[in-house]
Design a protein around this motif. Structure first.
Motif, mmCIF file in Angstrom:
data_model
loop_
_atom_site.group_PDB
_atom_site.id
_atom_site.type_symbol
_atom_site.label_atom_id
_atom_site.label_comp_id
_atom_site.label_asym_id
_atom_site.label_seq_id
_atom_site.Cartn_x
_atom_site.Cartn_y
_atom_site.Cartn_z
ATOM 1 N N ILE A 5 0.841 -1.199 0.000
ATOM 2 C CA ILE A 5 0.000 0.000 0.000
ATOM 3 C C ILE A 5 0.875 1.247 0.000
ATOM 4 O O ILE A 5 0.617 2.216 -0.719
ATOM 5 N N ASP A 8 2.415 1.665 -3.523
ATOM 6 C CA ASP A 8 1.397 2.077 -4.484
ATOM 7 C C ASP A 8 1.059 3.559 -4.335
ATOM 8 O O ASP A 8 0.928 4.282 -5.326
ATOM 9 N N LYS A 9 0.934 4.006 -3.100
ATOM 10 C CA LYS A 9 0.592 5.414 -2.862
ATOM 11 C C LYS A 9 1.741 6.339 -3.249
ATOM 12 O O LYS A 9 1.524 7.395 -3.849
ATOM 13 N N SER A 12 2.030 6.449 -7.003
ATOM 14 C CA SER A 12 0.851 7.121 -7.544
ATOM 15 C C SER A 12 0.987 8.637 -7.424
ATOM 16 O O SER A 12 0.626 9.379 -8.340
#
Length: 222
Positions: A5, A8-9, A12
């Motif tokens: 997570i 991914d953040k 992103s």
């Protein structure tokens, strides 16, 4: 937070910023704002876009914290959020020039037609800059020249160069510079000068590149 997570953040967030620059018009705006703060109307004129389209692109850059605004009366002025933004564009530009054969051919074909193919490198200019035989021409608009220029340079915006030729001695070597490798002002200046028998070359880079190297800069205070 799990590591997947977290990754991914993080990626992103970076992708959002990169996506804001991943547009030809917005890259040109970033390049243009490397010269300093400009009003929306100036940016629209320089990029040949409508004010509405220019504002939309600027809002995308602002949302990604790439530009900042300043309001003065009915006018809105934009500038780059920080120096590193221009540096990132500079690195991307150099990557393209060095490793994309199509881009190299595009630049060479354009300059060959304007007698500016043999561009002078900044290191070479630094060696010649003290010579009384070398004249450094800043062919950008006057406002950009006042915001910062190479010490000793004289400002003759390219659109007025042809009318000033009679005042320029022909026994000098002229080095024209403008905003950067994709700016055509210096190429146009070299074309005008060489057609009239002057010894002229363009500087391969532009004023922002000079400034980024930490070299001396002259500013004209109002």
């Amino acid at each position: 937070m799990e590591k997947r997570i977290f990754k991914d953040k993080a990626y992103s967030m970076l992708a959002t910023m990169i996506k804001a620059m991943a547009n030809s018009h917005r890259l040109e705006i970033v390049d243009l704002l490397g010269q300093g703060e400009k009003a929306v109307e100036e940016i629209a004129n320089e990029t040949s876009m409508s004010i509405a389209n220019t504002s939309q692109h600027l809002q995308v850059l602002k949302a990604a914290n790439l530009v900042e605004i300043r309001r003065e009366g009915n006018f809105i002025y934009y500038k780059l959020g920080h120096e590193e933004i221009y540096q990132s564009w500079q690195m991307l530009r150099e990557l393209g020039l060095k490793h994309m054969a199509e881009m190299e051919k595009l630049v060479n074909d354009f300059r060959e037609k304007r007698n500016s193919l043999e561009a002078l490198k900044m290191d070479d200019l630094l060696k010649r800059i003290k010579s009384k035989n070398v004249v450094i021409l800043d062919v950008r608009p006057e406002t950009e020249f006042k915001n910062g220029h190479i010490p000793g340079a004289i400002n003759i915006p390219v659109e007025g160069l042809a009318t000033r030729l009679k005042k320029l001695p022909k026994n000098k070597e002229y080095v024209a510079y403008c905003r950067g490798p994709f700016c055509v002002f210096a190429d146009e200046a070299v074309q005008i000068l060489t057609q009239k028998g002057f010894n002229a070359k363009r500087l391969g880079e532009g004023f922002p590149d000079w400034k980024m190297k930490g070299l001396p800069v002259e500013i004209i205070e109002e």
